[in-house]
Structure formats: C-alpha cells, structure tokens
Design an enzyme around this catalytic site. Sequence first.
Site, PDB file in Angstrom:
ATOM      1  N   TYR A 131       0.849  -1.203   0.000  1.00  0.00           N
ATOM      2  CA  TYR A 131       0.000   0.000   0.000  1.00  0.00           C
ATOM      3  C   TYR A 131       0.888   1.257   0.000  1.00  0.00           C
ATOM      4  O   TYR A 131       0.867   2.043  -0.917  1.00  0.00           O
ATOM      5  CB  TYR A 131      -0.889   0.026   1.247  1.00  0.00           C
ATOM      6  CG  TYR A 131      -2.187  -0.749   1.179  1.00  0.00           C
ATOM      7  CD1 TYR A 131      -2.344  -1.842   0.338  1.00  0.00           C
ATOM      8  CD2 TYR A 131      -3.267  -0.397   1.981  1.00  0.00           C
ATOM      9  CE1 TYR A 131      -3.535  -2.554   0.314  1.00  0.00           C
ATOM     10  CE2 TYR A 131      -4.469  -1.093   1.947  1.00  0.00           C
ATOM     11  CZ  TYR A 131      -4.589  -2.173   1.113  1.00  0.00           C
ATOM     12  OH  TYR A 131      -5.774  -2.862   1.097  1.00  0.00           O
ATOM     13  N   GLU A 247      -7.149  -5.146   8.947  1.00  0.00           N
ATOM     14  CA  GLU A 247      -5.820  -4.888   9.516  1.00  0.00           C
ATOM     15  C   GLU A 247      -5.954  -4.218  10.881  1.00  0.00           C
ATOM     16  O   GLU A 247      -5.261  -4.571  11.827  1.00  0.00           O
ATOM     17  CB  GLU A 247      -5.004  -3.992   8.578  1.00  0.00           C
ATOM     18  CG  GLU A 247      -3.631  -3.654   9.148  1.00  0.00           C
ATOM     19  CD  GLU A 247      -2.752  -2.846   8.195  1.00  0.00           C
ATOM     20  OE1 GLU A 247      -3.300  -2.244   7.256  1.00  0.00           O
ATOM     21  OE2 GLU A 247      -1.536  -2.815   8.413  1.00  0.00           O
TER      22      GLU A 247
END
Length: 394
Positions: A131, A247
């Site tokens: 990311y 997450e």
Amino acid sequence: MDLSYTPEQEALRRRVRAWLREHLPKRERTADSLEYGDPARLAKAKAWQRQLYDAGYVAMGWPEEYGGRGADVMSQTIVNEELVLARAPSLVGMMGILMVGPTLIQWGTDEQKRRYLPRILSADEIWCQGYSEPGSGSDLASLKTRAEVVGDEFVINGQKVWTSNAQLADWMFCLVRTDPDAPKHHGISYVLIDMKTPGITVRPLIQMTGDAGFNEVFFEDVRVPRQNLVGELNRGWQVANSTLAHERNMLGSTTRTQQMFNGVLRIAQTRRRYGRRGADDPVIRQRLADLAIRVEAMKLQSYRQLTDAVRGRSPGIAASVNKLVSTELNHDIAALALELLGSYGPLARQASRVTDRGIWPWEFMFTLGMIIGGGTSQIQKNIISERGLGLPRR
Ligand SMILES: Cc1cc2nc3c(=O)[nH]c(=O)nc-3n(C[C@H](O)[C@H](O)[C@H](O)COP(=O)(O)OP(=O)(O)OC[C@H]3O[C@@H](n4cnc5c(N)ncnc54)[C@H](O)[C@@H]3O)c2cc1C
C-alpha cells in the site's frame, strides 16, 4: 453484551489448551519478533502454522470449501486467546489470514478464492501488503505506482515502502494507479502480484528494533496477468478499505495487552527502585491504576465488538477505536516497564542480566511502530471523529 461461554465453547477451550500443551514445545514459548531472516526459522514458522491449520485452529470461520471450518466468531476468538496465553509464536502467514484472505472472500472471484485461500491457510504462500509509498502513507489515495493495461496484462512501474515481510513473501496484494486522470480515489485498482515476477526488487530496511521486518519494493515493467485484479478496474479503493478494516482489527489483541500489563505489574511488585518496590511508590501506583483501567476499558470495548460480530453487525469505527486504544496502551505499558527497570531496562536481548529475556526495550520500540502502521493514531482519530461522531471534515 453477552459475556458467558456455552458448555461447547468451554469444551473447545479445554481441547485447544490440551492440544497446545502437547504440541507447543517449551522452548517455543517466547515472545517473537516478526523477523524471519534465517531460512531455518522461516521453515519452522511455516511448519508451526501448518500444524495449527491441520489441527483445525486457523481461520476457523472461513468457508469449508476453501479450507476453513465454517465455525462461528466465538470459536476463533477462544482459539486466539489460548494461543496468546500459551505464548505461541505468531503466525508467519498472518497478513494472508487476517487481511487478504477475508478480502478475497468478500471481493474475489470463485477462481481466485480456490487458487489462493487454501495456500494462505497452510502457509504454502506468504503474503505482503503493498500500500504505502514514499509520500503516500496517511494520504494513501495519492499513491503513484502506475499500472497500464496492455492486452491481458498490467505493466507496473513504481515503488512501495515499509512493506512488511516482502523479503519472504510469495505474493503481494497491491494498490496501483490504473487511471491517472480520474479523481484520486477513483483511479486505483487492487491487484495480486507474484513476488517472483521479473522486474521486482526488494530492499530490506532496518528498524530501530534491529530487525529487518520491512522493505522498499521497486517495480520496473512488472507484467501481471489481468485476472489478478480483485474487484473492478479503478474501483480498488473500496476493496483496499475492507482490507484496512481487517488490519486494524488484527493489530489489537486484548489478551496480549492484558499479558503485557501483568508483566509490568510483576516488575512493580518484585523489582526495587530508589530503595523500594515500584508498587510501593504512590506515583507508580497511580500510573499502574491508570493502565489497569485502560486495559479493562479496552477489554469491555472488545467484548462489545465481539458481540456485534457474533450478531453479524459490521464493526464500523470499532476497528479504528480498537487499533487506536490498543497500540497506544501497549506502548505506554512498555514505557512504564522500561522506567521501572531503571538502568537495566534498555539492555538488549543478548546481554546478560536482562529482565524477561530483554523483551521490554524491544516492545517499547516495536509498539511505537504499531502506533504508526495500519494508519497512525491521528488518522484513526480523524476516522472516529468524522465517521463515528459525525464531526465536520477539516
Ligand atoms: C511497523 C510498520 C509496518 C508497516 N507495514 C506496512 C506494510 O506492510 N505495508 C504497507 O503498505 N505499509 C506499511 N507500513 C506503513 C504505514 O502504513 C505508514 O507508515 C502509515 O500509514 C503512515 O504513513 P507515513 O509513514 O507516510 O507518514 P505520514 O502520512 O507522512 O504521516 C506523518 C505524520 O503526520 C500525521 N498526519 C498525516 N496526515 C494527517 C492528517 N490528515 N491529520 C492528522 N495528522 C496527520 C501522521 O499521523 C504522522 O504523525 C508500516 C509501518 C510501520 C511503522
């Protein structure tokens, strides 16, 4: 909130505890880091996950056709609690199990689920998360790694950074820009990249813990089949956000926090500091009480979240609250432990005269990283205030 366990759940807890007593060798009962640089250690970590999976204790909630047990949320929660209590090593395939796996269950094609999910569970394939980029962390949607669609392939160029486990990962779930002209949230796609593809360079970064758990990853004309797209082209932002919610949940374990608190309490009750035990110092007692209250509040918040999950309600901002509270609390606990240990506190793992195998300085540094990773505390506060409390956006 329902805080009681059914007889079946109590029986599961006893079974898991007995299994762990038998299968977790004593010497494995250590606090471990995320560092798997040594190939033998990596192989051992994979074997441990495989063993746990074969016993039916990994991702129990996943559908049976993809290797799960179709179990309820409470069963997995009980197993997770027992793993932490037994100080079992954390799972090397955690990012697959807790991040990309649930995302594929929600967004993946049947073929993607069949291809990837079983190998995530068995630790045959390890995943990393692509990311963040230089300049795109909190403002993730500004990411620049470019993927051009050429025939049946994406051709990817750019750079990721802070990529945990990229040095050992077989696959990356990655955000790429597929439409540079669209508004920033609308031109992003979510693709799965085989880390052995030509054109990928992984460069380890050393953290202040001394471990090399995360990396820079460079892409030069990396060709990825179009079928590795998850969700729709240019609609990856929604997919990415469901991974982020998983997450944030992953980063906070009440049982682990409670254990850390028990550890600092033990130090306060046994070690002398300025001629007396920390537990006899009124200022330290107040700080311990403050931490104990925060641990209890976190526990109740997690029970509420668990009750929601059992009833099939989406966690909403609870994942952000959990991430914010637990990571800050873990760091504050480690900070007090270091303070109580005085000049012995900063001794590294290898030094003689270390306390608790030198875990406290490591925890102090590691937990600071956890406050940043997965979205910093400031970003979680923004999410809670805007999406939870309905405050205006700045
Ligand atoms: C241990 C660790 C592991 C990581 N693992 C991964 C991984 O596997 N994969 C991956 O992709 N990334 C990973 N990261 C990266 C992580 O997601 C980013 O570090 C994080 O999102 C912050 O981005 P940044 O570092 O660019 O900081 P910045 O975004 O530059 O932030 C700098 C400071 O500004 C503050 N700030 C920024 N914007 C705002 C705002 N709007 N309001 C208030 N304050 C703001 C931040 O809170 C922070 O204090 C990891 C990071 C760490 C520490």
